[in-house]
Design a protein around this motif. Structure first.
Motif, PDB file in Angstrom:
ATOM      1  N   LEU A 125       0.856  -1.194   0.000  1.00 26.58           N
ATOM      2  CA  LEU A 125       0.000   0.000   0.000  1.00 26.58           C
ATOM      3  C   LEU A 125       0.888   1.238   0.000  1.00 26.58           C
ATOM      4  O   LEU A 125       1.999   1.216   0.534  1.00 26.58           O
ATOM      5  CB  LEU A 125      -0.905   0.012   1.232  1.00 26.58           C
ATOM      6  N   THR A 126       0.435   2.310  -0.592  1.00 27.10           N
ATOM      7  CA  THR A 126       1.208   3.546  -0.589  1.00 27.10           C
ATOM      8  C   THR A 126       1.167   4.164   0.795  1.00 27.10           C
ATOM      9  O   THR A 126       0.284   3.864   1.614  1.00 27.10           O
ATOM     10  CB  THR A 126       0.660   4.550  -1.608  1.00 27.10           C
ATOM     11  N   VAL A 127       2.132   5.053   1.042  1.00 27.20           N
ATOM     12  CA  VAL A 127       2.170   5.743   2.330  1.00 27.20           C
ATOM     13  C   VAL A 127       0.869   6.509   2.558  1.00 27.20           C
ATOM     14  O   VAL A 127       0.319   6.507   3.666  1.00 27.20           O
ATOM     15  CB  VAL A 127       3.386   6.680   2.397  1.00 27.20           C
ATOM     16  N   GLN A 128       0.356   7.165   1.508  1.00 31.94           N
ATOM     17  CA  GLN A 128      -0.860   7.944   1.666  1.00 31.94           C
ATOM     18  C   GLN A 128      -2.054   7.054   1.982  1.00 31.94           C
ATOM     19  O   GLN A 128      -2.901   7.398   2.817  1.00 31.94           O
ATOM     20  CB  GLN A 128      -1.137   8.761   0.405  1.00 31.94           C
ATOM     21  N   GLU A 129      -2.127   5.904   1.329  1.00 31.43           N
ATOM     22  CA  GLU A 129      -3.224   4.971   1.618  1.00 31.43           C
ATOM     23  C   GLU A 129      -3.169   4.521   3.075  1.00 31.43           C
ATOM     24  O   GLU A 129      -4.206   4.440   3.749  1.00 31.43           O
ATOM     25  CB  GLU A 129      -3.130   3.749   0.701  1.00 31.43           C
ATOM     26  N   LEU A 130      -1.966   4.248   3.578  1.00 32.49           N
ATOM     27  CA  LEU A 130      -1.822   3.816   4.961  1.00 32.49           C
ATOM     28  C   LEU A 130      -2.178   4.934   5.924  1.00 32.49           C
ATOM     29  O   LEU A 130      -2.837   4.708   6.952  1.00 32.49           O
ATOM     30  CB  LEU A 130      -0.388   3.335   5.200  1.00 32.49           C
ATOM     31  N   LYS A 131      -1.747   6.160   5.602  1.00 33.05           N
ATOM     32  CA  LYS A 131      -2.080   7.292   6.469  1.00 33.05           C
ATOM     33  C   LYS A 131      -3.583   7.536   6.496  1.00 33.05           C
ATOM     34  O   LYS A 131      -4.153   7.868   7.546  1.00 33.05           O
ATOM     35  CB  LYS A 131      -1.336   8.546   6.001  1.00 33.05           C
ATOM     36  N   ASN A 132      -4.241   7.407   5.354  1.00 40.36           N
ATOM     37  CA  ASN A 132      -5.696   7.588   5.308  1.00 40.36           C
ATOM     38  C   ASN A 132      -6.399   6.553   6.178  1.00 40.36           C
ATOM     39  O   ASN A 132      -7.381   6.853   6.860  1.00 40.36           O
ATOM     40  CB  ASN A 132      -6.195   7.476   3.864  1.00 40.36           C
ATOM     41  N   MET A 133      -5.868   5.323   6.170  1.00 42.35           N
ATOM     42  CA  MET A 133      -6.442   4.281   7.021  1.00 42.35           C
ATOM     43  C   MET A 133      -6.279   4.616   8.496  1.00 42.35           C
ATOM     44  O   MET A 133      -7.164   4.344   9.312  1.00 42.35           O
ATOM     45  CB  MET A 133      -5.780   2.935   6.723  1.00 42.35           C
ATOM     46  N   SER A 134      -5.139   5.212   8.839  1.00 39.81           N
ATOM     47  CA  SER A 134      -4.848   5.457  10.256  1.00 39.81           C
ATOM     48  C   SER A 134      -5.748   6.522  10.855  1.00 39.81           C
ATOM     49  O   SER A 134      -5.815   6.667  12.078  1.00 39.81           O
ATOM     50  CB  SER A 134      -3.385   5.869  10.428  1.00 39.81           C
ATOM     51  N   THR A 135      -6.430   7.311  10.013  1.00 37.75           N
ATOM     52  CA  THR A 135      -7.328   8.332  10.562  1.00 37.75           C
ATOM     53  C   THR A 135      -8.612   7.721  11.101  1.00 37.75           C
ATOM     54  O   THR A 135      -9.343   8.370  11.844  1.00 37.75           O
ATOM     55  CB  THR A 135      -7.666   9.362   9.472  1.00 37.75           C
ATOM     56  N   SER A 136      -8.902   6.491  10.719  1.00 39.80           N
ATOM     57  CA  SER A 136     -10.097   5.841  11.239  1.00 39.80           C
ATOM     58  C   SER A 136      -9.804   5.250  12.607  1.00 39.80           C
ATOM     59  O   SER A 136      -8.658   5.079  13.006  1.00 39.80           O
ATOM     60  CB  SER A 136     -10.560   4.733  10.289  1.00 39.80           C
ATOM     61  N   ASN A 137     -10.833   4.937  13.333  1.00 41.78           N
ATOM     62  CA  ASN A 137     -10.662   4.392  14.676  1.00 41.78           C
ATOM     63  C   ASN A 137     -10.128   2.969  14.645  1.00 41.78           C
ATOM     64  O   ASN A 137      -9.414   2.542  15.550  1.00 41.78           O
ATOM     65  CB  ASN A 137     -11.992   4.416  15.447  1.00 41.78           C
ATOM     66  N   VAL A 138     -10.491   2.222  13.613  1.00 42.13           N
ATOM     67  CA  VAL A 138     -10.099   0.822  13.536  1.00 42.13           C
ATOM     68  C   VAL A 138      -9.443   0.562  12.189  1.00 42.13           C
ATOM     69  O   VAL A 138     -10.040   0.806  11.139  1.00 42.13           O
ATOM     70  CB  VAL A 138     -11.314  -0.120  13.705  1.00 42.13           C
ATOM     71  N   LEU A 139      -8.204   0.093  12.228  1.00 42.72           N
ATOM     72  CA  LEU A 139      -7.500  -0.251  10.998  1.00 42.72           C
ATOM     73  C   LEU A 139      -8.012  -1.580  10.469  1.00 42.72           C
ATOM     74  O   LEU A 139      -8.497  -2.423  11.235  1.00 42.72           O
ATOM     75  CB  LEU A 139      -6.000  -0.356  11.260  1.00 42.72           C
ATOM     76  N   PRO A 140      -7.905  -1.811   9.171  1.00 39.72           N
ATOM     77  CA  PRO A 140      -8.259  -3.131   8.635  1.00 39.72           C
ATOM     78  C   PRO A 140      -7.453  -4.215   9.319  1.00 39.72           C
ATOM     79  O   PRO A 140      -6.341  -3.978   9.819  1.00 39.72           O
ATOM     80  CB  PRO A 140      -7.891  -2.995   7.148  1.00 39.72           C
ATOM     81  N   SER A 141      -7.964  -5.429   9.333  1.00 35.37           N
ATOM     82  CA  SER A 141      -7.320  -6.519  10.072  1.00 35.37           C
ATOM     83  C   SER A 141      -5.940  -6.859   9.515  1.00 35.37           C
ATOM     84  O   SER A 141      -5.120  -7.451  10.219  1.00 35.37           O
ATOM     85  CB  SER A 141      -8.214  -7.771  10.026  1.00 35.37           C
ATOM     86  N   ASN A 142      -5.684  -6.515   8.279  1.00 36.98           N
ATOM     87  CA  ASN A 142      -4.385  -6.847   7.682  1.00 36.98           C
ATOM     88  C   ASN A 142      -3.376  -5.711   7.781  1.00 36.98           C
ATOM     89  O   ASN A 142      -2.304  -5.777   7.192  1.00 36.98           O
ATOM     90  CB  ASN A 142      -4.558  -7.234   6.213  1.00 36.98           C
ATOM     91  N   VAL A 143      -3.709  -4.666   8.529  1.00 39.38           N
ATOM     92  CA  VAL A 143      -2.828  -3.492   8.657  1.00 39.38           C
ATOM     93  C   VAL A 143      -2.581  -3.196  10.131  1.00 39.38           C
ATOM     94  O   VAL A 143      -3.514  -3.218  10.942  1.00 39.38           O
ATOM     95  CB  VAL A 143      -3.436  -2.248   7.970  1.00 39.38           C
ATOM     96  N   SER A 144      -1.321  -2.928  10.474  1.00 42.09           N
ATOM     97  CA  SER A 144      -0.967  -2.526  11.841  1.00 42.09           C
ATOM     98  C   SER A 144      -0.072  -1.298  11.768  1.00 42.09           C
ATOM     99  O   SER A 144       0.710  -1.127  10.825  1.00 42.09           O
ATOM    100  CB  SER A 144      -0.221  -3.642  12.575  1.00 42.09           C
ATOM    101  N   TYR A 145      -0.207  -0.448  12.779  1.00 42.89           N
ATOM    102  CA  TYR A 145       0.642   0.743  12.887  1.00 42.89           C
ATOM    103  C   TYR A 145       1.438   0.635  14.178  1.00 42.89           C
ATOM    104  O   TYR A 145       0.874   0.358  15.245  1.00 42.89           O
ATOM    105  CB  TYR A 145      -0.205   2.015  12.892  1.00 42.89           C
ATOM    106  N   VAL A 146       2.746   0.822  14.091  1.00 42.70           N
ATOM    107  CA  VAL A 146       3.614   0.678  15.255  1.00 42.70           C
ATOM    108  C   VAL A 146       4.357   1.981  15.504  1.00 42.70           C
ATOM    109  O   VAL A 146       5.151   2.432  14.671  1.00 42.70           O
ATOM    110  CB  VAL A 146       4.642  -0.462  15.061  1.00 42.70           C
TER     111      VAL A 146
END
Length: 525
Positions: A373-394
């Motif tokens: 996934l692109t950095v922007q796609e990942l950042k957009n995901m992180s704005t939500s309360n719950v990330l998709p099950s296949n994505v983690s932020y550390v």
């Protein structure tokens, strides 16, 4: 692990000593060839060294005392060899001349047999044009870092005078490593400070007293510490793929070793130059200490994050004051380790198994499975309360407890006259590619020219020490990397630990640059 932490002043007393000793070597064996009169040798002044010449091996070799038995000598040699690797069989060997029936290949056939004769050794081709001094050459396909050379000649025909030289490229000047005069031993062990080489030359200068015009070599062994091995790596769509996080760490350690080896090889060509003179040579030759990373990236066909950050930093140094007044140094962004930057593509990504890692400029990172996934796609995901099950932020310090798993401090320290400076960095981190955990002190050297700072080699040093606490921020153990110093653009001192964290002020570092002096810093947050 627990290491005694010494007062800063006791560590700072260490200095750099680059020792280059003199060597040269090789003699042939011609069995029952009649003895040659001594006066023949006098016709070639190069074949004799002045008796006043100091046999440097008395200082540089670990020789067995004359009253030590041959059995004890053999035992000592075997024990010393156990921890080292003999690189000689990896070399391409050649000689200026070879007596008919003899072969230069004998010197790396793995046999320490000192029997005289063509089945066991090399010998120069005299009187067929190969008059002493004559040389034997061992050329490696890549740099080797060595600390010992063993020479075996023929029983009853010990080579009296020889010199061993080295060079770091195929066109660099030869440098004496060891010089031997008046030798009577059939085999000699020469040890010296760790030296990076590409080629070895053994110059046979004076044969045995009963056959002075012939040099013989039965075996040459060239020893050094075993080198890190690059793990299996594949590349797909400009991204490197590793089998495990341990493989990433192994690749980082390999690149770290290659960086130091390449830097040491360059500096080793100019042992007598001052820091200012060496800086001029770096300028005139276009020396780039990051060449091993460039070679690695080209090998796998990736456009790396290292290349991006290095270009940004070089531009920052060339177009600004290049210090705290000029804004953020690009080198302080993204991941700190240049070795990891060389493994990441320009988007800060690599793949481990089926998991993609994407690093952000603050050192935090995402992991995801499926597809990159692109950095922007990942950042957009992180704005939500719950990330998709296949994505983690550390973010290692998201909760900012009293102790941290990752922390760093850095800054510049100029010399009094402003002509040189050091950049210091102290860091502790436990992952994801740092093994169980590592604390590091890094010192970089810069010289000011035409109003701008440039990366330039000088005498520098670093050390990190202190205490690591447990996961509950209590207890823990002492750590100490020990003092590391050399002439280079960068020196890194590091120590590993297991499952620990750091508290503010618990880790300290010492940094040194020849013009700046010693600087002590603490890892505070």
């Amino acid at each position: 692990m627990k290491t005694k932490i010494l007062p800063a002043l006791s560590r700072v007393g260490l200095t750099i000593a680059l020792c280059f000793m003199l060597l040269k070597c090789a003699e042939p064996d011609l069995g029952n060839t009649e003895k040659i009169k001594e006066e023949q040798l006098l016709n070639d002044a190069r074949s004799l060294l002045p008796k006043a010449t100091l046999d440097s091996t008395r200082l540089s070799e670990r020789l067995v005392a004359s009253n030590t038995s041959k059995a004890a000598e053999s035992s000592l040699r075997m024990a010393a060899t156990a921890a080292l690797v003999n690189f000689a069989p990896q070399a391409i060997v050649s000689a200026e001349s070879t007596y008919p029936g003899y072969s230069v290949a004998r010197i790396i056939d793995g046999s320490q047999n000192t029997t005289v004769g063509p089945s066991y050794s090399w010998a120069n081709n005299h009187p067929g044009g190969g008059k002493l001094p004559e040389s034997v050459f061992l050329k490696f396909s890549s740099l080797k870092t060595i600390e010992r050379i063993d020479i075996y000649t023929s029983s009853g025909y010990a080579l009296q005078n020889y010199t061993i030289q080295y060079r770091t490229t195929t066109t660099a000047p030869w440098i004496n490593l060891v010089v031997v005069t008046g030798n009577t031993e059939v085999s000699r062990t020469h040890t010296f400070s760790s030296t990076t080489v590409r080629e070895i030359q053994i110059i046979c200068q004076l044969g045995p007293s009963n056959q002075t015009v012939y040099g013989r070599l039965n075996e040459v062994e060239i020893y050094g510490q075993s080198e890190p091995i690059l793990p299996s790596i594949s590349a797909q769509n400009g991204m490197l793929i590793f089998s495990s996080t341990d493989a990433v760490t192994q690749a980082m350690d390999y690149l770290d070793f290659k960086y130091e080896q390449y830097s040491d090889a360059f500096v080793g060509q100019y042992p007598t130059l001052t820091d200012d003179q060496l800086a001029d040579v770096e300028e005139s030759t276009g020396f780039n200490d990051e060449q091993p990373f460039i070679d690695f990236e080209n090998q796998y066909g990736i456009s790396s994050l290292r290349a991006v950050v290095t270009a940004e930093e070089d531009n920052w140094l060339a177009s600004t004051a290049g210090d705290q007044t000029a804004g953020t140094d690009p080198d302080d962004t993204y991941v700190d380790e240049v070795e990891l930057r060389a493994l990441l593509n320009s988007n800060g990504q690599l793949r481990v198994g089926s998991t993609f890692y994407t690093f952000l400029s603050d050192g935090s990172y995402y992991t995801n499975t499926g597809s990159p996934l692109t950095v922007q796609e990942l950042k957009n995901m992180s704005t939500s309360n719950v990330l998709p099950s296949n994505v983690s932020y550390v973010s290692p310090n998201a909760a900012l407890p009293p102790c941290r798993s990752v922390a760093k401090n850095k800054g510049f320290q100029p010399a009094a006259d402003g002509s040189w400076r050091l950049k210091w960095k102290v860091k502790a981190s436990d992952g994801p590619f740092e093994g169980p955990g590592r604390a590091k002190a890094i010192t970089r050297s810069y010289k000011k020219k035409n109003g701008h700072w440039k990366k330039r080699s000088s005498s520098i040093g670093a050390q990190v020490y202190g205490s690591i606490v447990g996961g509950d921020c209590t207890g823990g153990a002492n750590i100490d990397s020990g003092w590391k110093s050399k002439k280079a653009r960068k020196v890194k001192a590091k120590v590993s630990y297991s499952g620990g964290k750091v508290v503010s002020g618990g880790i300290s570092s010492i940094h040194y640059q020849n013009r700046v002096g010693y600087v002590t810093k603490s890892l505070t947050f």
